[in-house]
Scaffold this active site. Sequence first.
Site, PDB file in Angstrom:
ATOM      1  N   GLU A 253      54.884  22.636  41.674  1.00  0.00           N
ATOM      2  CA  GLU A 253      54.895  23.338  42.965  1.00  0.00           C
ATOM      3  C   GLU A 253      53.674  22.837  43.710  1.00  0.00           C
ATOM      4  O   GLU A 253      52.540  23.152  43.358  1.00  0.00           O
ATOM      5  CB  GLU A 253      54.859  24.854  42.742  1.00  0.00           C
ATOM      6  CG  GLU A 253      55.293  25.644  43.971  1.00  0.00           C
ATOM      7  CD  GLU A 253      54.128  26.071  44.833  1.00  0.00           C
ATOM      8  OE1 GLU A 253      53.850  25.359  45.831  1.00  0.00           O
ATOM      9  OE2 GLU A 253      53.502  27.088  44.534  1.00  0.00           O
ATOM     10  N   CYS A 287      50.157  28.638  49.705  1.00  0.00           N
ATOM     11  CA  CYS A 287      50.982  27.422  49.784  1.00  0.00           C
ATOM     12  C   CYS A 287      52.168  27.598  50.715  1.00  0.00           C
ATOM     13  O   CYS A 287      52.555  26.662  51.415  1.00  0.00           O
ATOM     14  CB  CYS A 287      51.443  27.006  48.396  1.00  0.00           C
ATOM     15  SG  CYS A 287      52.388  28.261  47.507  1.00  0.00           S
TER      16      CYS A 287
END
Length: 499
Positions: A253, A287
């Site tokens: 990720e 993020c």
Amino acid sequence: MKMMIDGQKTGSGDGKTIPVINPITNEVIDTIPMATKEDVDRALEASKRGLKKWSAVPLKEKEVIFERFFRLMEENKREIIGTLMRESGSSVRNGLFQWQGIPGLFRGYLETAKRCDGKLLVPGTEAGHDGKTEQDLQMVVYEPVGTVLAIVPFNAPLMLFGYKVAPALAAGNAVIVKPPTSNPLALMKLIELLWEAGVPGDALQVVTGAGGDIGDWLVADPRVDAVTLTGSTEVGLHIAGIMAKRLAPCALELGGNDPFIVLEDADVEAAAREAAAWRMNSAGQVCIAPKRFIVQNSVKEQFTKTVLDAVSKIEMGYDMDVEAELDQYIGLDFSQLKPGKTLMNSLISEKAAIQVEQQIKKTLDQGAKLLAGGRRKGAFIEPTVIGEVDKSMDIARDMEIFGPVMPIIGFDTPEEAVEIANSSCFGLSGCVMTRDWKKGMHLARNIESGGVVVNGTGTYRNMMQPFGGYKLSGTGKEGFTTLGEVVKEKVIVLKGFLQ
């Protein structure tokens, strides 16, 4: 604080340490060991013994251990959240958010593991190598993948520890955790509690040190069977290259430059307030936070004005009193702390803030206009709004700013908005604001990202979602539906068993 290897708390083999620094005060909170190659080898060797031990523990016993862990968490709540705030420069809101998700993650992944029960293939449905399968019992079973290396980032270490370690343990794997070097202490305390609750000390271990060294030692070692990382795209590509050489799985990720698209028929003022709240949350160190604000030109002025009003009301946490914050909020549920109700925190370090400061300068040098903020004080960056951003600028494409910065980019048609959104090498998340659901659905289908939210920010994430990105935002998924990332599928055939 010591590493946790093979059931023992230990320093590094050569005694070297790394300071953990409060980014607000620059005070040294504690130190962690700088692991040697020999320390890493000890952890890897122990993990193989731990794998045999932990994989044999029935799920009902794992459940008892996890529930004991949750009780220990509650007993140590203030200490752990306070530690997280000090080592991260974090707000109490951020700490509560991460904290409250952990029991749900462990319980949810354990329930998923209970349903990972394999299957029988229907006898005689297709020819075997001898032309007959009617008398054969064919079973599909699942086994732990082995030793999982969990590389946890600084921006949400507790929550992302949960997303990585909970599924790995629920599936019977051994886990080696590489915590963030900048703020590892609260996470390491959680792992101490898991040991105390009953997880074997060779099945769950912690190795600390500079990622460029111990990360490579761990990733390149064949005793690591899988890697799960949340981090930068640069690091993710490096790890993927190493793992590819031995065809070992990795879930990555990585970075994002998420689009926040506002069409002219949206509730523009509500969209602007939502944009400011979620971009400035955790000082922009999220993020899946919106990072590119792509606004139809006919409403761009209204959107900008509302954003500027919203960010002007943000109070900086330069003098944040951690104990006072804990006294006031520790007993509340996270949902009671709306964005903007608590102090805005610092970035993880002054080094990180300097990088954001340089990115702002680069954007202004390319012709954009500073509308608010832009100044740095130590590890803090003021809430920053940048106008007159052209879609060809770096910030509008591939330059991810991990800080409280809002570039506003105009567009004329929905097709142009999608073009701008897709011009980035990233594809993590995104959103579309519009009163026309059909139009919102059309844009969502055409945006190249792992998730799109219509009339909400791309920060929308729950534990059931298969969460992950497209393009250079990563590979693999996190969520209760994705336990397959940490198990192996095996077919066992009992030839002639049904005769």
